[in-house]
Motif scaffolding. Structure first.
Motif, PDB file in Angstrom:
ATOM      1  N   ILE A 115       0.832  -1.207   0.000  1.00  0.00           N
ATOM      2  CA  ILE A 115       0.000   0.000   0.000  1.00  0.00           C
ATOM      3  C   ILE A 115       0.866   1.256   0.000  1.00  0.00           C
ATOM      4  O   ILE A 115       0.688   2.151  -0.841  1.00  0.00           O
ATOM      5  N   TYR A 116       1.819   1.339   0.920  1.00  0.00           N
ATOM      6  CA  TYR A 116       2.615   2.556   1.038  1.00  0.00           C
ATOM      7  C   TYR A 116       3.652   2.684  -0.063  1.00  0.00           C
ATOM      8  O   TYR A 116       4.105   3.782  -0.381  1.00  0.00           O
ATOM      9  N   GLY A 117       4.022   1.556  -0.657  1.00  0.00           N
ATOM     10  CA  GLY A 117       4.984   1.595  -1.754  1.00  0.00           C
ATOM     11  C   GLY A 117       4.340   1.694  -3.127  1.00  0.00           C
ATOM     12  O   GLY A 117       5.037   1.680  -4.143  1.00  0.00           O
ATOM     13  N   ARG A 118       3.008   1.806  -3.141  1.00  0.00           N
ATOM     14  CA  ARG A 118       2.302   1.889  -4.426  1.00  0.00           C
ATOM     15  C   ARG A 118       2.601   3.222  -5.115  1.00  0.00           C
ATOM     16  O   ARG A 118       2.429   4.292  -4.548  1.00  0.00           O
ATOM     17  N   ARG A 119       3.066   3.111  -6.332  1.00  0.00           N
ATOM     18  CA  ARG A 119       3.295   4.275  -7.187  1.00  0.00           C
ATOM     19  C   ARG A 119       2.995   3.882  -8.623  1.00  0.00           C
ATOM     20  O   ARG A 119       3.073   2.702  -8.988  1.00  0.00           O
ATOM     21  N   SER A 120       2.659   4.875  -9.433  1.00  0.00           N
ATOM     22  CA  SER A 120       2.556   4.652 -10.871  1.00  0.00           C
ATOM     23  C   SER A 120       3.971   4.676 -11.430  1.00  0.00           C
ATOM     24  O   SER A 120       4.636   5.714 -11.400  1.00  0.00           O
ATOM     25  N   ARG A 121       4.423   3.529 -11.890  1.00  0.00           N
ATOM     26  CA  ARG A 121       5.776   3.419 -12.465  1.00  0.00           C
ATOM     27  C   ARG A 121       5.617   3.127 -13.949  1.00  0.00           C
ATOM     28  O   ARG A 121       5.454   1.988 -14.365  1.00  0.00           O
ATOM     29  N   ARG A 122       5.652   4.202 -14.733  1.00  0.00           N
ATOM     30  CA  ARG A 122       5.240   4.135 -16.134  1.00  0.00           C
ATOM     31  C   ARG A 122       6.376   3.820 -17.099  1.00  0.00           C
ATOM     32  O   ARG A 122       6.104   3.451 -18.238  1.00  0.00           O
ATOM     33  N   PHE A 123       7.613   3.995 -16.693  1.00  0.00           N
ATOM     34  CA  PHE A 123       8.696   3.862 -17.669  1.00  0.00           C
ATOM     35  C   PHE A 123       9.137   2.400 -17.784  1.00  0.00           C
ATOM     36  O   PHE A 123       9.667   1.820 -16.838  1.00  0.00           O
ATOM     37  N   PRO A 124       8.952   1.782 -18.969  1.00  0.00           N
ATOM     38  CA  PRO A 124       9.272   0.365 -19.126  1.00  0.00           C
ATOM     39  C   PRO A 124      10.628   0.148 -19.779  1.00  0.00           C
ATOM     40  O   PRO A 124      11.205   1.062 -20.394  1.00  0.00           O
ATOM     41  N   VAL A 125      11.135  -1.065 -19.695  1.00  0.00           N
ATOM     42  CA  VAL A 125      12.275  -1.417 -20.529  1.00  0.00           C
ATOM     43  C   VAL A 125      11.834  -1.283 -21.992  1.00  0.00           C
ATOM     44  O   VAL A 125      10.732  -1.687 -22.362  1.00  0.00           O
ATOM     45  N   GLY A 126      12.680  -0.669 -22.781  1.00  0.00           N
ATOM     46  CA  GLY A 126      12.339  -0.416 -24.170  1.00  0.00           C
ATOM     47  C   GLY A 126      11.591   0.875 -24.403  1.00  0.00           C
ATOM     48  O   GLY A 126      11.254   1.212 -25.547  1.00  0.00           O
ATOM     49  N   GLY A 127      11.321   1.643 -23.337  1.00  0.00           N
ATOM     50  CA  GLY A 127      10.541   2.863 -23.466  1.00  0.00           C
ATOM     51  C   GLY A 127      11.387   4.085 -23.768  1.00  0.00           C
ATOM     52  O   GLY A 127      12.619   4.051 -23.729  1.00  0.00           O
ATOM     53  N   ALA A 128      10.700   5.181 -24.054  1.00  0.00           N
ATOM     54  CA  ALA A 128      11.388   6.439 -24.334  1.00  0.00           C
ATOM     55  C   ALA A 128      10.458   7.605 -24.038  1.00  0.00           C
ATOM     56  O   ALA A 128       9.308   7.619 -24.496  1.00  0.00           O
ATOM     57  N   ILE A 129      10.945   8.569 -23.261  1.00  0.00           N
ATOM     58  CA  ILE A 129      10.286   9.864 -23.109  1.00  0.00           C
ATOM     59  C   ILE A 129      11.042  10.818 -24.027  1.00  0.00           C
ATOM     60  O   ILE A 129      12.227  11.089 -23.808  1.00  0.00           O
ATOM     61  N   PRO A 130      10.408  11.321 -25.074  1.00  0.00           N
ATOM     62  CA  PRO A 130      11.151  12.024 -26.117  1.00  0.00           C
ATOM     63  C   PRO A 130      11.640  13.410 -25.746  1.00  0.00           C
ATOM     64  O   PRO A 130      12.608  13.908 -26.337  1.00  0.00           O
TER      65      PRO A 130
END
Length: 451
Positions: A45-60
């Motif tokens: 519960i306390y460690g829940r976060r949205s972790r959106r960056f995957p292997v193979g991903g890119a924020i341009p």
């Protein structure tokens, strides 16, 4: 009115090519499951976060611009099964609603299913089902009426038998991942870089809002309330013949009942994906629960044949601001037209679901009670006049608005769960050492030691 039936292929249930293969777990897999079962709830519960960056991903671009040096890594069969089971699985017989003084000596008969799932449902209506998509294809996972032959026991954790029972219910709809263009309005702008990304598993909870609304009208009617059409400011014609069934002189506004139903269904969908989100941290996977994929696009009502989504049938009408999806024929269909020829047929179908064989109020349905047949039979079936009254209100809505429900969609999506492997380099580079849990750092060793 125009109708569209484009979309994904629609297989028959139980075909040899349907579903996902059963698991054959190794000793390393069993060790991973045991480690997962020991993960603390509060850490999840306390460690829940949205972790959106995957292997193979890119924020341009922007302050978090980053490009992964790795290729996308799909979830393993075991990882996928665990996510699906935690979001959509069933856990035993639910206990129903215990008491209402107005029903004595009988018991409240609200529930639609006797099955308890991993998430709660208002009054046990359980109108939602699940779809999912990944690099291997698109699937339907029906669990709302699954027979709980594997009642969960404290300390069991997730077992091979439990997971394989879930996988045996999966129906494959397509060999392809659902195509959603990476642009607005199909995806919200902030999700165009990552939603439904290669390597990810996207879980899609879908609610039958027509059934939810019908069940709520039945609930309110049983408790003495009639429905009033506040949109057109008029009483439902014919309701006066049933005054003896109605204890309260102040009727409930139709718009309130339908918004109430949407809120309850949304809570059910969100609770399911929230459970899945907690599991991601416990397993060391990334992902998040979100609503940033256009619902009509996902259901198949984008209006573009080359963007079929799930391929649901939908209708349009000049009275409606938006198209109205009603279901995927032969797979998942709402309790309204065209699945049923009339709302009278839908009322009878809901009564059969509740009181017929396998229903929560059939005396031969197994259950958790010391005297299950007696408890089940105490939820008295709807009599003829009650069905007439329920049908009168439902038919009025359908005929007045051209659909059922009248002011909200027949099928509803609130949010999604995306599960994926995260790129630790991103989190170590642009965030702090508190951005991930120990499970993320140990994930490959724990879950992929035999790869």
């Amino acid at each position: 009115m125009s109708t569209f039936d484009k979309g994904l292929p629609r297989p028959e249930f139980g075909g040899s090519e349907s579903g996902l293969p059963p698991l054959e777990l190794t000793a390393a897999d069993h060790a991973a499951l045991q480690e997962l079962a020991r993960f603390p709830l509060l850490d999840a519960i306390y460690g829940r976060r949205s972790r959106r960056f995957p292997v193979g991903g890119a924020i341009p671009a922007g302050p978090l611009a980053f490009r992964s040096k790795s290729q996308p890594q799909p979830l393993s069969d075991l990882e996928r099964a665990l996510v699906l089971n935690t979001v959509a699985g069933w856990t035993g017989w639910h206990f129903g609603i215990s008491h209402h003084p107005g029903y004595q000596p009988e018991a409240p008969n609200y529930a639609g299913s006797p099955t308890g799932r991993a998430f709660g449902s208002a009054a046990g209506f359980h109108t939602s089902e699940f779809f999912c998509t990944d690099d291997t294809g698109t699937y339907f996972l029906p669990t709302r009426d699954a027979t709980p032959d594997n009642v969960y026991a404290e300390g069991d954790g997730a077992t091979e038998t439990q997971l394989n029972r879930l996988l045996s219910r999966v129906v494959k709809l397509s060999d392809q991942r659902i195509h959603i263009p990476r642009e607005e309005p199909y995806l919200e702008g902030h999700n165009t870089w990552i939603a439904n990304y290669p390597g990810s598993l996207l879980v899609i909870p879908v609610a039958d809002l027509a059934q939810q609304t019908l069940a709520n009208i039945a609930f309110f009617t049983q408790n003495g309330f009639a429905i009033y059409d506040d949109v057109h400011n008029r009483e439902i014609p014919g309701i006066e013949k049933y005054r003896d069934r109605l204890r309260f002189t102040e009727p409930l506004p139709l718009s309130f009942v339908e918004q109430y139903s949407m809120a309850e269904a949304s809570a059910e969908l969100m609770a399911a994906t929230h459970n899945g989100h907690l599991l991601l941290g416990a397993m060391g996977l990334g992902g998040w629960s979100f609503d940033g994929i256009d619902r009509l696009t996902m259901l198949g009502a984008s209006g573009h044949p080359d963007i079929p989504g799930l391929g649901f049938r939908y209708d349009t009408d000049p009275r409606w601001a938006l198209p109205n999806p009603t279901g995927l024929p032969g797979v998942f269909e709402a309790y309204c037209r065209p699945r049923y020829g009339s709302m009278a047929e839908a009322v009878n179908a809901l009564a059969e679901r509740k009181f017929g064989p396998g229903g929560p109020y059939h005396p031969e349905t197994p259950g958790p009670f010391a005297d299950t047949p007696r408890v089940r039979a105490a939820g008295a079936p709807w009599d003829r006049r009650f069905r007439e009254l329920l049908t009168l209100q439902a038919t009025y809505i359908d005929e007045t608005f051209g659909k059922f429900p009248g002011t909200v969609p027949s099928i509803w999506i609130m949010n999604y769960l995306q599960a994926q492997h995260i790129d630790l380099d991103f989190y170590d580079t642009v965030l702090t050492d508190t951005a991930v849990l120990s499970t993320h750092r140990e994930h490959q060793r724990t879950w992929h030691r035999h790869d």
